[in-house]
Design an enzyme around this catalytic site. Structure first.
Site, PDB file in Angstrom:
ATOM      1  N   TYR A  78     -34.572  31.455 -25.868  1.00 52.32           N
ATOM      2  CA  TYR A  78     -33.970  31.686 -24.557  1.00 52.32           C
ATOM      3  C   TYR A  78     -32.460  31.761 -24.663  1.00 52.32           C
ATOM      4  CZ  TYR A  78     -32.427  26.882 -24.772  1.00 52.32           C
ATOM      5  OH  TYR A  78     -31.811  25.725 -25.170  1.00 52.32           O
ATOM      6  N   PHE A  88     -24.316  29.681 -20.998  1.00 45.69           N
ATOM      7  CA  PHE A  88     -24.074  28.262 -21.243  1.00 45.69           C
ATOM      8  C   PHE A  88     -24.964  27.688 -22.330  1.00 45.69           C
ATOM      9  CE2 PHE A  88     -27.127  28.504 -17.720  1.00 45.69           C
ATOM     10  CZ  PHE A  88     -28.140  27.652 -18.146  1.00 45.69           C
ATOM     11  N   ASP A  89     -25.983  28.443 -22.785  1.00 43.57           N
ATOM     12  CA  ASP A  89     -26.827  27.934 -23.862  1.00 43.57           C
ATOM     13  C   ASP A  89     -27.685  29.052 -24.426  1.00 43.57           C
ATOM     14  OD1 ASP A  89     -27.985  26.151 -25.626  1.00 43.57           O
ATOM     15  OD2 ASP A  89     -29.447  25.408 -24.193  1.00 43.57           O
ATOM     16  N   ILE A 108     -36.818  21.711 -16.442  1.00 43.74           N
ATOM     17  CA  ILE A 108     -36.567  21.939 -15.017  1.00 43.74           C
ATOM     18  C   ILE A 108     -37.752  22.665 -14.388  1.00 43.74           C
ATOM     19  CG2 ILE A 108     -34.054  21.881 -15.199  1.00 43.74           C
ATOM     20  CD1 ILE A 108     -34.059  24.929 -15.315  1.00 43.74           C
ATOM     21  N   TYR A 134     -30.968  22.488 -11.439  1.00 44.52           N
ATOM     22  CA  TYR A 134     -30.297  21.195 -11.520  1.00 44.52           C
ATOM     23  C   TYR A 134     -29.835  20.678 -10.162  1.00 44.52           C
ATOM     24  CZ  TYR A 134     -30.532  22.017 -16.483  1.00 44.52           C
ATOM     25  OH  TYR A 134     -30.998  22.254 -17.749  1.00 44.52           O
ATOM     26  N   PHE A 151     -32.277  33.015 -17.017  1.00 45.16           N
ATOM     27  CA  PHE A 151     -32.702  32.803 -18.394  1.00 45.16           C
ATOM     28  C   PHE A 151     -33.413  34.043 -18.913  1.00 45.16           C
ATOM     29  CE2 PHE A 151     -32.420  28.463 -16.819  1.00 45.16           C
ATOM     30  CZ  PHE A 151     -31.802  27.807 -17.880  1.00 45.16           C
TER      31      PHE A 151
END
Length: 286
Positions: A78, A88-89, A108, A134, A151
């Site tokens: 991902y 961010f990731d 999540i 979140y 994502f």
């Protein structure tokens, strides 16, 4: 290791890292090493909205792929983006897909729902509203408050759920320690190798909420956990309970909230003031 019982990859922090994603037509290896990484292009693809508000796009289908159901063990590559396109990731950067068990609250809510919409070998995009991610607070400094997230995902591997049978405690006496920890001696191996403080111990376990729901299991992951006993790496009920065991023993631990996650719990998996039950087996002491 923090003062928690592993709880696998609770994406209350899992899915947070850095690096940007790769082009849709690149291989996984190329994606993880690409200098220019951008969200996948969805032009010409239908966006589907579920009843919860989750949106998803199928970019590569695999009708014959292994289906994902609650309890499936999956590995997912991902990349996560904010709505402005900032990444961010990315697991591609690390070169290692994320392992998780679907439908167990390890990630999540938008992931638990969204991953189950795909099959092995498929790629897609999840657009997750903040209430399925979140929440109102976000996760500073990486995830802003009320942040919708995107994502790009690829389902790398799918394994069918493992059937977990709770320990049979019929006819067994419940014992209680001075701290309030309760336990059942399901099996005593007779081994002379006892768990001791400051020693490394290896444990298989399954954790249950009061309603009988499994919230975490090393059996599902196929990997026992190892930690140092008596130094606060796990919740107090574990430090005490595992300390009652010898190698090969099986106990059921019933841990009051004061010896677990306290009054606050550990959202979204552990409710406030939650009494927890663990079926544990001590595999080794080093």
């Amino acid at each position: 290791m923090k003062k928690v019982i592993i709880l696998a990859v609770l994406i209350g922090a899992a899915i947070i890292g850095a690096q940007q994603y790769g082009y849709f037509n690149l291989t996984a290896k190329e994606m993880q090493t690409s200098d220019e990484i951008v969200p996948w292009d969805v032009d010409g693809k239908d966006t589907i909205t579920t009843s919860t508000g989750l949106k998803y796009v199928v970019l590569k289908s695999n009708p014959e792929g292994h289906k994902i159901v609650k309890g499936s063990k999956v590995k997912v590559h991902y990349s996560g983006f904010l709505m402005d396109g900032k990444l961010f990731d990315s697991s591609f950067k690390r070169g290692q897909p994320l392992p998780l068990t679907v439908g167990k609250g390890q990630v999540i809510a938008g992931w638990d729902e969204g991953i189950a919409l795909f099959k092995q070998g498929e790629r897609g995009k999840l657009i997750i509203p903040y209430n399925l991610a979140y929440g109102e607070r976000g996760m500073p400094p990486t995830i802003p408050a009320k942040a919708d997230l995107i994502f790009d995902i690829e389902i790398v591997e799918v394994e069918d759920p493992i059937e977990i049978k709770p320990f049979d405690i019929n006819g067994l006496e419940m014992k209680t320690t001075a701290s309030g920890l309760k336990y059942y001696e399901v099996n005593r191996s007779g081994s002379d190798t006892k768990a001791q403080a400051q020693r490394s111990v290896k444990v298989h376990y399954t954790g249950y909420l009061a309603n009988g729901q499994i919230f975490d299991s090393s059996i599902e992951r196929g990997q026992a956990i190892t930690f140092t006993l008596g130094v606060g790496q796990v919740i107090p009920g574990w430090d005490e309970g595992i300390g009652l065991m010898s190698v090969g023993d099986k106990l059921r631990l019933v841990i009051p909230y004061q010896l677990a996650y306290g009054e606050a719990g550990r959202a979204p998996v552990i409710p406030p003031k939650a009494e927890l039950t663990f079926d544990v087996e001590l595999m080794a002491v080093h």
